[in-house]
Design an enzyme around this catalytic site. Structure first.
Site, mmCIF file in Angstrom:
data_model
loop_
_atom_site.group_PDB
_atom_site.id
_atom_site.type_symbol
_atom_site.label_atom_id
_atom_site.label_comp_id
_atom_site.label_asym_id
_atom_site.label_seq_id
_atom_site.Cartn_x
_atom_site.Cartn_y
_atom_site.Cartn_z
ATOM 1 N N GLU A 490 0.796 -1.090 0.177
ATOM 2 C CA GLU A 490 0.005 -0.017 0.065
ATOM 3 C C GLU A 490 0.785 1.183 0.063
ATOM 4 O O GLU A 490 0.367 2.277 0.323
ATOM 5 C CB GLU A 490 -0.936 0.014 1.214
ATOM 6 C CG GLU A 490 -2.044 -1.214 0.958
ATOM 7 C CD GLU A 490 -2.951 -0.991 2.169
ATOM 8 O OE1 GLU A 490 -3.854 -0.351 2.381
ATOM 9 O OE2 GLU A 490 -2.849 -1.894 3.272
ATOM 10 N N SER A 620 -6.552 -4.064 4.326
ATOM 11 C CA SER A 620 -7.783 -4.745 4.162
ATOM 12 C C SER A 620 -8.144 -5.246 2.805
ATOM 13 O O SER A 620 -8.972 -6.239 2.610
ATOM 14 C CB SER A 620 -8.797 -3.657 4.628
ATOM 15 O OG SER A 620 -8.732 -2.556 3.932
ATOM 16 N N TYR A 686 -9.887 2.422 -3.631
ATOM 17 C CA TYR A 686 -9.110 3.668 -3.813
ATOM 18 C C TYR A 686 -9.415 4.474 -5.365
ATOM 19 O O TYR A 686 -8.848 5.357 -5.245
ATOM 20 C CB TYR A 686 -7.721 3.144 -3.890
ATOM 21 C CG TYR A 686 -7.282 2.640 -2.362
ATOM 22 C CD1 TYR A 686 -7.232 3.393 -1.322
ATOM 23 C CD2 TYR A 686 -6.938 1.271 -2.062
ATOM 24 C CE1 TYR A 686 -6.729 3.082 -0.149
ATOM 25 C CE2 TYR A 686 -6.655 0.804 -0.700
ATOM 26 C CZ TYR A 686 -6.443 1.816 0.222
ATOM 27 O OH TYR A 686 -6.194 1.383 1.348
ATOM 28 N N ARG A 725 -10.944 2.270 12.850
ATOM 29 C CA ARG A 725 -12.094 2.071 11.697
ATOM 30 C C ARG A 725 -12.299 0.547 11.912
ATOM 31 O O ARG A 725 -11.719 -0.313 11.598
ATOM 32 C CB ARG A 725 -11.658 2.696 10.450
ATOM 33 C CG ARG A 725 -12.984 2.868 9.594
ATOM 34 C CD ARG A 725 -12.523 2.936 8.164
ATOM 35 N NE ARG A 725 -12.366 1.782 7.581
ATOM 36 C CZ ARG A 725 -11.010 1.428 6.810
ATOM 37 N NH1 ARG A 725 -10.014 2.645 6.446
ATOM 38 N NH2 ARG A 725 -10.634 0.383 6.492
ATOM 39 N N ASP A 727 -14.361 -2.396 10.428
ATOM 40 C CA ASP A 727 -15.372 -2.696 8.986
ATOM 41 C C ASP A 727 -16.218 -3.654 9.643
ATOM 42 O O ASP A 727 -15.769 -4.931 10.335
ATOM 43 C CB ASP A 727 -14.606 -2.884 8.190
ATOM 44 C CG ASP A 727 -13.554 -1.787 7.687
ATOM 45 O OD1 ASP A 727 -13.683 -0.692 7.783
ATOM 46 O OD2 ASP A 727 -12.588 -2.196 7.105
ATOM 47 N N GLU A 739 -12.762 -6.536 10.392
ATOM 48 C CA GLU A 739 -11.471 -6.500 10.984
ATOM 49 C C GLU A 739 -11.470 -5.018 11.672
ATOM 50 O O GLU A 739 -12.557 -4.055 11.513
ATOM 51 C CB GLU A 739 -10.460 -6.232 9.862
ATOM 52 C CG GLU A 739 -10.556 -5.226 8.846
ATOM 53 C CD GLU A 739 -9.479 -5.250 7.761
ATOM 54 O OE1 GLU A 739 -8.941 -4.155 7.208
ATOM 55 O OE2 GLU A 739 -9.006 -6.448 7.394
ATOM 56 N N ASN A 741 -9.049 -1.399 11.826
ATOM 57 C CA ASN A 741 -7.951 -0.867 10.942
ATOM 58 C C ASN A 741 -7.363 0.292 11.916
ATOM 59 O O ASN A 741 -8.170 1.212 12.287
ATOM 60 C CB ASN A 741 -8.160 -0.260 9.673
ATOM 61 C CG ASN A 741 -7.349 0.356 8.923
ATOM 62 O OD1 ASN A 741 -6.317 1.070 9.332
ATOM 63 N ND2 ASN A 741 -7.218 0.201 7.601
ATOM 64 N N GLY A 745 -7.061 5.233 6.368
ATOM 65 C CA GLY A 745 -6.689 5.972 5.203
ATOM 66 C C GLY A 745 -7.183 7.470 5.432
ATOM 67 O O GLY A 745 -7.953 7.892 6.044
#
Length: 782
Positions: A490, A620, A686, A725, A727, A739, A741, A745
């Site tokens: 990433e 992720s 993205y 975050r 999810d 998961e 995070n 981002g």
């Protein structure tokens, strides 16, 4: 360290230096050797030398025209040189000594070379366990003021003289003579001034009786018309006087002794000068009054003008690191060389007398101490603890070993355990300036104390206090290192996050700098910008994926002791391990999709399609595949295993995908994720426009509230900090957490900024809040 037999057998005679015109000094950057180098150069000899590392002193010597080589090789030694070594040099392993033997040139100790240089002078040698440096410098200053123009050689730099040596054309040399390794026996004294005597240098002398016997032999080496000047208030010095055959002249801290010395010296023209007192000396403490008395006594014996000597003693400002004041109020910083319990008590009592009385008395005495030598520390651990307890608060760091190997069971921690005042043990001395500056407040007196490289502390803490003041007063912007890029899959996403964060923080007035730590480390660049007073105030982690969200970069920042945004090492590592995250969440009653962890491509998959296949420890959507039918499973596994050694296969729970950010311990509004392709993979996540993000998610209020509660529960269960975050998939009234995070981002398509915006938090404000949150959290930890 030197052994008695080695001293006798391994070195040339001092007389072998007769006729030598060129000297090579090993360890030339040290205080004693740099002084010798200057003395030799001043007498017209060619001088060069070497040291293991460059330093301020080696730079000074180079500017003065003395050739200095960094690193020990022996290649620069020539056949016409004489080799001079410090007592810290191991003769068996030294390349310079090996080269000297090969060439057949003289090899002498520093003390031998010093004694050889001093042959033309009447030497007044100042020795003793404590006070040698100050007494030597005081006597030198007094004789200079009296017009006797002596050569003075001190074991520390004297600011007024620009160094440890003051050249003179008179008949006297005032020299600090150290009892360690019997080095003072290489000097021929005319007068010996003995300040005191206690057990010390046990690595060489072994016991007090051996040390005392060595000092007696030195005192007996004065000529019949010379003197032993000793402090009658000290038991050890008095014992030496009783055992010595030399003329013994006592001194003490009273006018009675001065009158006696004046009479013994045959009288001095004019009236007897006022004897100094603790209130009239610039240097504080009764121990300095005794030092002055010793200097005045020796000056009287060489018939100096005592009025001029006495005035010089009153205004003498001391040697470097002898109760040297580096910063005045509102926070006073003092640097001191005390490294023996008796010296510590004397220095601390002097500081209390000077700074803790009267209307403007200081509030708290903080001592930062570094023990010196294992052999010195070992027998005196209780005494060190008792001496340091004179302070209000103590910070102690590791023992400075110098030339010694560690001794089992001898540790600064043992001293700390016995101190009955607030105490903090900080093993790394490099952390002392920022830790002490962080706890300092107006009215404090901070003392850096010890004989090792603790000398770096006091100047550094002054800079740290200035740094702290500038930031508090708004005279400089908060420095933020925006960590971006990295080496994960990433990396490109991290580039976008970093650039966006850097721009936002710059707009908010922060002094922000972009830093690719991976590039910095792999290209072999220095971490210098991350340490010292110029370091960042905080690191903003705008990196994603492996070696970023898994605790690796957090570990580096912990080692650098820099505050950073996001979660700590443990929670970051856990959250990156998707299988471990599932176990912890399920133990807290949080539902997750059924899954199986594969360690090998051929491991059986017990969950039938439709499934989601993904690397167990990646971002992720990196390496993620959605598998509808079994025929696609092999290619999905191959893709996932390309990113790591473990792969997680989970049931594909179909429903609404949501993400709920947590900021500063509170849940923001859940974001509904609607990928145009129907699958939230890397491209959908993205690519601009590939996914619609709806805030708040189109869910009943009860489920929105549940999502927020689950996000906070997951955040806490995993030990997360900063912003996270969570999810999840919502299927009817069921919720499955996918998961958590730990470094969400921060790009134009990222979920956290969109959720924050819906709550009235702009992107710039979000970035600023993350910085301030990190500063507050890490400040609370220290």
């Amino acid at each position: 360290m030197r052994k008695p037999r080695e001293i006798v057998e391994a070195f040339s005679l001092a007389s072998d230096l007769d006729g030598i015109t060129s000297f090579f000094l090993v360890g030339i950057g040290g205080a004693g050797m740099s002084a010798l180098a200057r003395m030799l150069a001043a007498r017209g000899f060619q001088v060069k030398g070497t040291d293991s590392t460059a330093s301020i002193e080696t730079s000074r010597l180079t500017k003065e025209g003395i050739q200095v080589h960094i690193g020990h090789t022996g290649r620069a030694i020539q056949p016409d040189d004489a080799l001079v070594v410090t007592d810290a040099i191991d003769l068996e392993t030294s390349p310079e000594v090996a080269r000297a033997k090969e060439l057949g040139i003289p090899v002498v100790r520093r003390s031998q070379a010093l004694g050889w240089v001093l042959k033309p002078y009447k030497v007044i040698a100042v020795t003793g366990t404590h006070g040698k440096t100050t007494t030597t410098a005081m006597l030198g200053a007094g004789l200079i003021a009296a017009g006797q123009d002596p050569l003075v050689v001190v074991g520390a730099a004297i600011p007024e003289w620009g160094g440890p040596v003051r050249e003179g054309q008179g008949e006297y040399a005032v020299v600090e003579a150290c009892e360690a390794y019997d080095s003072f026996h290489d000097i021929q004294p005319y007068i010996v001034v003995l300040t005191n005597l206690e057990l010390d240098h046990v690595d060489f002398h072994g016991c007090y009786e051996n040390l005392r016997a060595s000092v007696v032999r030195f005192a007996d080496s004065v000529p019949p018309n010379g003197w032993l000047v000793y402090c009658s208030e000290d038991r050890g010095a008095s014992e030496v006087a009783e055992l010595s055959s030399s003329q013994a002249v006592p001194y003490g801290a009273s006018e009675e002794w001065v009158r006696q010395i004046v009479n013994m010296a045959g009288g001095v023209a004019g009236e007897l000068p006022r004897f100094p007192s603790e209130n009239t000396l610039f240097l504080p403490g009764r121990h300095n009054l005794l030092n002055a008395a010793g200097a005045l006594t020796a000056a009287a014996l060489v018939r100096a003008d005592l009025e001029k000597v006495e005035e010089a003693l009153r205004v003498f400002r001391g040697a470097e690191r002898r109760l040297q004041v580096l910063k005045g109020s509102p926070i006073t910083v003092i640097d001191d060389y005390a490294h023996h319990p008796s010296e510590i008590v004397a220095s601390l009592n002097a500081i209390r007398d000077r700074y803790f009385t009267g209307e403007n008395a200081a509030q708290r005495l903080i001592v930062v101490f570094q023990p010196h030598l294992y052999s010195r520390t070992a027998p005196l651990i209780p005494e060190f603890a008792q001496a340091l307890s004179v302070a209000d608060e103590v910070v102690i760091t590791d023992i400075y070993p110098a030339r010694e190997a560690p001794m089992a069971g001898v540790s600064s921690a043992r001293i700390a355990e016995l101190i009955d005042k607030p105490v903090q043990y900080v093993p790394s001395r490099h952390l002392l300036p920022r830790i002490v500056a962080g706890k300092a407040s107006v009215g404090d007196v901070i003392v850096g104390m010890g004989a090792g490289n603790i000398s770096e502390f006091a100047p550094a803490v002054v800079k740290e206090l200035e740094r702290k003041d500038r930031l508090a007063e708004g005279r400089r912007a908060c420095k933020v290192a925006v960590i971006y890029a990295g080496d994960s899959a990433e990396r490109e996403v991290s580039n976008h996050s970093g650039l966006a964060v850097h721009a936002a923080l710059t707009r908010k007035g922060y002094d922000a700098t972009l830093v690719d730590v991976t590039d910095l480390l792999l290209r072999g660049k220095s971490l210098h910008d991350f340490v010292g007073e110029s370091r960042p105030d905080v690191a903003f982690l705008a990196v994603h994926g492996t070696n970023a969200e898994d605790g690796a970069i957090q570990g580096l920042l912990e080692l650098l002791h820099l505050p950073y945004t996001g979660s700590g090492i443990q929670s970051s590592a856990i959250c990156m391990d998707k299988a471990l995250t599932k176990q912890i969440l399920e133990a807290k009653g949080i539902r997750t999709p059924k899954g199986v962890l594969l360690n090998d491509f051929d491991d059986p998959v017990s969950i039938p399609p439709p499934v989601v296949v993904k690397p167990n420890a990646q971002g992720s959507t990196v390496g993620l595949s959605f598998v509808d039918v079994g025929d696609d499973l092999c290619s999905a596994l191959r893709k996932a295993f390309a990113y790591g050694e473990q792969v997680l296969v989970e049931e594909w729970v179909r429903g609404m995908e949501i993400s709920t950010p947590v900021l500063e311990g509170k849940a923001l509004m859940p974001v509904e994720i609607v990928p145009a392709s129907g699958r939230y993979d890397f491209a959908s996540k993205y690519l601009p426009g590939a996914t619609e993000e709806i805030v708040p998610a189109r869910l009943p209020g009860e489920i929105l509230k549940t999502a927020q509660e689950v996000a906070i529960l997951a955040h806490r269960a995993l030990g997360c900090e900063g912003a996270t975050r969570t999810d999840a998939i919502v299927r009817g009234d069921e919720m499955f957490v996918l998961e958590v995070n730990t470094l969400p981002g921060l790009t134009a398509t990222s979920l956290l900024p969109n959720s924050a915006a819906a709550c009235g938090i702009s992107f710039d404000d979000l970035c600023a809040r993350l910085v301030e949150d990190a500063l507050a959290r890490h400040a609370a930890k220290t």
